[in-house]
Design an enzyme around this catalytic site. Structure first.
Site, PDB file in Angstrom:
ATOM      1  N   LYS A   1      26.304  29.660 -10.795  1.00 34.43           N
ATOM      2  CA  LYS A   1      24.844  29.467 -10.894  1.00 34.43           C
ATOM      3  C   LYS A   1      24.351  28.640  -9.704  1.00 34.43           C
ATOM      4  O   LYS A   1      23.390  29.016  -9.036  1.00 34.43           O
ATOM      5  CB  LYS A   1      24.502  28.751 -12.184  1.00 34.43           C
ATOM      6  CG  LYS A   1      23.083  28.209 -12.243  1.00 34.43           C
ATOM      7  CD  LYS A   1      22.744  27.576 -13.578  1.00 34.43           C
ATOM      8  CE  LYS A   1      23.153  26.143 -13.712  1.00 34.43           C
ATOM      9  NZ  LYS A   1      22.238  25.172 -13.101  1.00 34.43           N
TER      10      LYS A   1
ATOM     11  N   ARG B   1      15.213  12.391 -11.832  1.00 32.51           N
ATOM     12  CA  ARG B   1      15.589  13.380 -10.813  1.00 32.51           C
ATOM     13  C   ARG B   1      14.503  13.528  -9.740  1.00 32.51           C
ATOM     14  O   ARG B   1      13.873  14.569  -9.586  1.00 32.51           O
ATOM     15  CB  ARG B   1      15.916  14.712 -11.484  1.00 32.51           C
ATOM     16  CG  ARG B   1      17.019  14.496 -12.517  1.00 32.51           C
ATOM     17  CD  ARG B   1      17.577  15.719 -13.093  1.00 32.51           C
ATOM     18  NE  ARG B   1      18.305  16.508 -12.121  1.00 32.51           N
ATOM     19  CZ  ARG B   1      18.804  17.711 -12.432  1.00 32.51           C
ATOM     20  NH1 ARG B   1      18.585  18.199 -13.648  1.00 32.51           N
ATOM     21  NH2 ARG B   1      19.455  18.425 -11.537  1.00 32.51           N
TER      22      ARG B   1
HETATM   23  C1  EPZ Z   1      22.678  19.626  -8.477  1.00 33.44           C
HETATM   24  O1  EPZ Z   1      21.492  19.027  -8.947  1.00 33.44           O
HETATM   25  C2  EPZ Z   1      23.086  20.624  -9.543  1.00 33.44           C
HETATM   26  N1  EPZ Z   1      22.042  21.638  -9.684  1.00 33.44           N
HETATM   27  C3  EPZ Z   1      23.306  19.882 -10.867  1.00 33.44           C
HETATM   28  O2  EPZ Z   1      23.772  20.824 -11.810  1.00 33.44           O
HETATM   29  C4  EPZ Z   1      24.397  18.838 -10.658  1.00 33.44           C
HETATM   30  O3  EPZ Z   1      24.549  18.104 -11.852  1.00 33.44           O
HETATM   31  C5  EPZ Z   1      23.984  17.886  -9.525  1.00 33.44           C
HETATM   32  O4  EPZ Z   1      23.717  18.655  -8.326  1.00 33.44           O
HETATM   33  C6  EPZ Z   1      25.077  16.873  -9.200  1.00 33.44           C
HETATM   34  O5  EPZ Z   1      26.242  17.540  -8.857  1.00 33.44           O
HETATM   35  C7  EPZ Z   1      21.975  22.636  -8.770  1.00 33.44           C
HETATM   36  O6  EPZ Z   1      22.758  22.696  -7.828  1.00 33.44           O
HETATM   37  C8  EPZ Z   1      20.902  23.650  -8.970  1.00 33.44           C
HETATM   38  P1  EPZ Z   1      21.441  15.709  -6.818  1.00 33.44           P
HETATM   39  P2  EPZ Z   1      20.609  18.128  -7.938  1.00 33.44           P
HETATM   40  O7  EPZ Z   1      20.239  15.861  -5.956  1.00 33.44           O
HETATM   41  O8  EPZ Z   1      20.740  18.628  -6.553  1.00 33.44           O
HETATM   42  C9  EPZ Z   1      19.349  11.455  -7.266  1.00 33.44           C
HETATM   43  C10 EPZ Z   1      23.823  21.915 -13.856  1.00 33.44           C
HETATM   44  O9  EPZ Z   1      24.208  21.501 -14.954  1.00 33.44           O
HETATM   45  N2  EPZ Z   1      18.399  11.960  -6.279  1.00 33.44           N
HETATM   46  O10 EPZ Z   1      22.793  15.826  -6.188  1.00 33.44           O
HETATM   47  O11 EPZ Z   1      19.258  17.997  -8.532  1.00 33.44           O
HETATM   48  C11 EPZ Z   1      19.287  12.227  -8.571  1.00 33.44           C
HETATM   49  O12 EPZ Z   1      18.296  11.672  -9.414  1.00 33.44           O
HETATM   50  C12 EPZ Z   1      22.945  21.060 -12.969  1.00 33.44           C
HETATM   51  O13 EPZ Z   1      24.140  23.028 -13.351  1.00 33.44           O
HETATM   52  C13 EPZ Z   1      17.393  11.113  -5.803  1.00 33.44           C
HETATM   53  O14 EPZ Z   1      17.294   9.959  -6.218  1.00 33.44           O
HETATM   54  O15 EPZ Z   1      21.355  16.732  -8.024  1.00 33.44           O
HETATM   55  C14 EPZ Z   1      20.680  12.048  -9.138  1.00 33.44           C
HETATM   56  O16 EPZ Z   1      20.733  10.795  -9.783  1.00 33.44           O
HETATM   57  C15 EPZ Z   1      22.531  19.801 -13.693  1.00 33.44           C
HETATM   58  N3  EPZ Z   1      16.517  11.590  -4.873  1.00 33.44           N
HETATM   59  C16 EPZ Z   1      21.549  11.991  -7.880  1.00 33.44           C
HETATM   60  O17 EPZ Z   1      20.671  11.685  -6.790  1.00 33.44           O
HETATM   61  C17 EPZ Z   1      16.611  12.874  -4.374  1.00 33.44           C
HETATM   62  O18 EPZ Z   1      15.781  13.240  -3.498  1.00 33.44           O
HETATM   63  C18 EPZ Z   1      22.261  13.304  -7.553  1.00 33.44           C
HETATM   64  O19 EPZ Z   1      21.292  14.311  -7.608  1.00 33.44           O
HETATM   65  C19 EPZ Z   1      17.626  13.709  -4.860  1.00 33.44           C
HETATM   66  C20 EPZ Z   1      18.516  13.232  -5.801  1.00 33.44           C
END
Ligand code: EPZ
Length: 417
Positions: free
Chosen positions: A23, A122
């Site tokens: 996905k 997020r």
């Molecule tokens: C991706 O989400 C995945 N989704 C998530 O999978 C996965 O849990 C996550 O990466 C971590 O591996 C997709 O790839 C579509 P991040 P993403 O940006 O990119 C913070 C599933 O179950 N953050 O790596 O949204 C954020 O709040 C989903 O398939 C900021 O603060 O995750 C989080 O605490 C759930 N500012 C951390 O970083 C930002 O601009 C990691 O988030 C971006 C993120």
């Protein structure tokens, strides 16, 4: 009543099962189709709600999307709208992945702020800071991100934290920027490497994908491509845990072991015997797993998307285990439901302490987010008696016909409309 799954637990799963396409690789790959006028043909695409949602979003932007079996061809010959509407973005945060490609290809983008979800606030501040570094003008207007750039210019970007979709958004934007972009502190997930492979086959020049430093040479335009989506490492991990937690003997095929090394190591620490092949893992469930502590971290660390599933196994372990969730601030939604099945779990902020019990009792439980719902299915497979998992639409976002795959392994599981 919305669809639910009814599970009669206690059956050791046996046999072999194939893993679908990822996905979290298919979603950025679809967004990348916005970067070119030519068709982008993706194979091994999973049949998921989120993939259909992304297809619909691309269509609202002017692209055509055609599915034939496991293949999906997206073509954005022209961009006829630059708006990613709130009703779509609020159902799927990954919609934010159209922001980078839209600004790069079309010059303007208006993407609804995704808002929070069950597992956390997020924010997307890192996406926006990175795009601003590339020369985009960013404003927040009435809950929408409004981004404008006549032509993006390559830059050095250092994100404050590791972000998967943030890295993907910036890679896609940089692929059409003028000059070279370097992303420091980049995410290293296999899905990043897969996106870089697609962008490269579209004509981009990218070095370092999969490491913390990715270098992108911008091109004036990009062409179409055909690309096979990598297997879903989280579905693979979920199926492996299903074999372990039911004391069965399951071979999970069509996977990439290197994408699962942290999970494999942790399961071996839990006393789960695994035979790792070139594209498969055979798992034989132990009499009772051992307790082991786990902390989630960005790839190649233990994936947060497997935290709920592993916690479910640890809930039956012989001993006490600590689970530390470092990525999301509210990713213990499965704990209350597991407790209703007899699990003994105490949470305090980002830490959960689990004292293993001998067995789970079947119970009516409610899914809250994608991976929590998978954990409840796993608990139901192991439990004594019947478990009913409601709000199974959460599961359908990220698992392709999971109950069909589990039933083929002998599970007594049925979907009830
Ligand atoms: C991706 O989400 C995945 N989704 C998530 O999978 C996965 O849990 C996550 O990466 C971590 O591996 C997709 O790839 C579509 P991040 P993403 O940006 O990119 C913070 C599933 O179950 N953050 O790596 O949204 C954020 O709040 C989903 O398939 C900021 O603060 O995750 C989080 O605490 C759930 N500012 C951390 O970083 C930002 O601009 C990691 O988030 C971006 C993120």
């Amino acid at each position: 009543m919305p669809a639910r799954l009814e599970i009669d637990g206690g059956v050791p799963l046996r046999g072999s099962v194939g893993v679908s396409g990822a996905k979290n690789a298919a979603l950025p790959a679809l967004a990348a189709a916005l970067l070119t006028e030519e068709p982008v043909r993706l194979t091994n695409v999973p049949g998921l709600v989120d993939v259909r949602t992304m297809g619909r979003l691309l269509e609202t932007l002017g692209a055509t999307v055609r599915r034939e079996g496991g293949e999906l061809t997206a073509r954005a010959a022209r961009i006829t709208s630059d708006v990613a509407p709130y009703d779509l973005v609020s159902t799927m945060r990954a919609s934010v992945l159209v922001l980078g490609p839209l600004v790069a290809r079309h010059g303007t983008a208006r993407v609804a702020l995704p808002g929070g979800c069950a597992i956390g606030v997020r924010p997307i501040d890192q996406h926006l800071k990175g795009l601003a570094r590339l020369g985009a003008e960013i404003a927040i207007e009435n809950g929408y991100v409004v981004a404008r750039a006549s032509r993006l210019k390559g830059a050095r970007i250092a994100t404050d934290l590791v972000t998967v979709t943030g890295t993907e958004n910036l890679m896609m934007a940089a692929a059409l920027a003028e000059g070279t972009t370097v992303i420091e502190n980049a995410a290293r997930e296999p899905e990043i490497v897969d996106l870089a492979a697609l962008l490269t086959s579209m004509g981009a020049r990218i070095r370092g994908a999969g490491t913390g430093r990715v270098e992108i040479e911008g091109a004036p335009d990009l062409g179409g491509a055909t690309h096979r989506i990598i297997p879903d490492r989280i579905e693979a991990g979920t199926l492996i845990v299903a074999g372990a937690i039911t004391g069965g003997d399951v071979t999970v095929a069509d996977l990439v072991p290197d994408h699962l090394s942290a999970l494999i190591a942790k399961l071996e620490e839990c006393g789960v015997p695994l035979e790792v092949g070139a594209t498969s893992v055979r798992v034989r469930g132990p009499e009772r797993p051992l307790a082991a502590d786990v902390t989630t971290s960005p790839f190649p660390g233990f994936p947060t998307d497997m935290q709920a599933q592993l916690m479910t196994l640890l809930g039956l372990a012989d001993g006490q285990a600590r689970v530390t969730e470092t990525i999301f601030e509210n990713r213990f939604m499965h704990v209350a439901e597991l407790a209703r099945m007899g699990a003994r779990i105490e949470t305090d902020g980002a830490i959960a302490v689990i004292r293993g019990v001998a067995r789970y009792q079947g119970a009516p439980v409610m899914a809250s987010d994608l991976r929590a719902s998978a954990a409840l299915v796993l608990a139901g497979l192991a439990a004594q008696g019947r478990t009913t998992v409601s709000r199974v639409y959460h599961l359908d976002r990220g698992y392709e016909r999971l109950e069909v795959k589990l039933a083929a392994l002998g599970a007594r599981i049925e979907r009830r409309a």
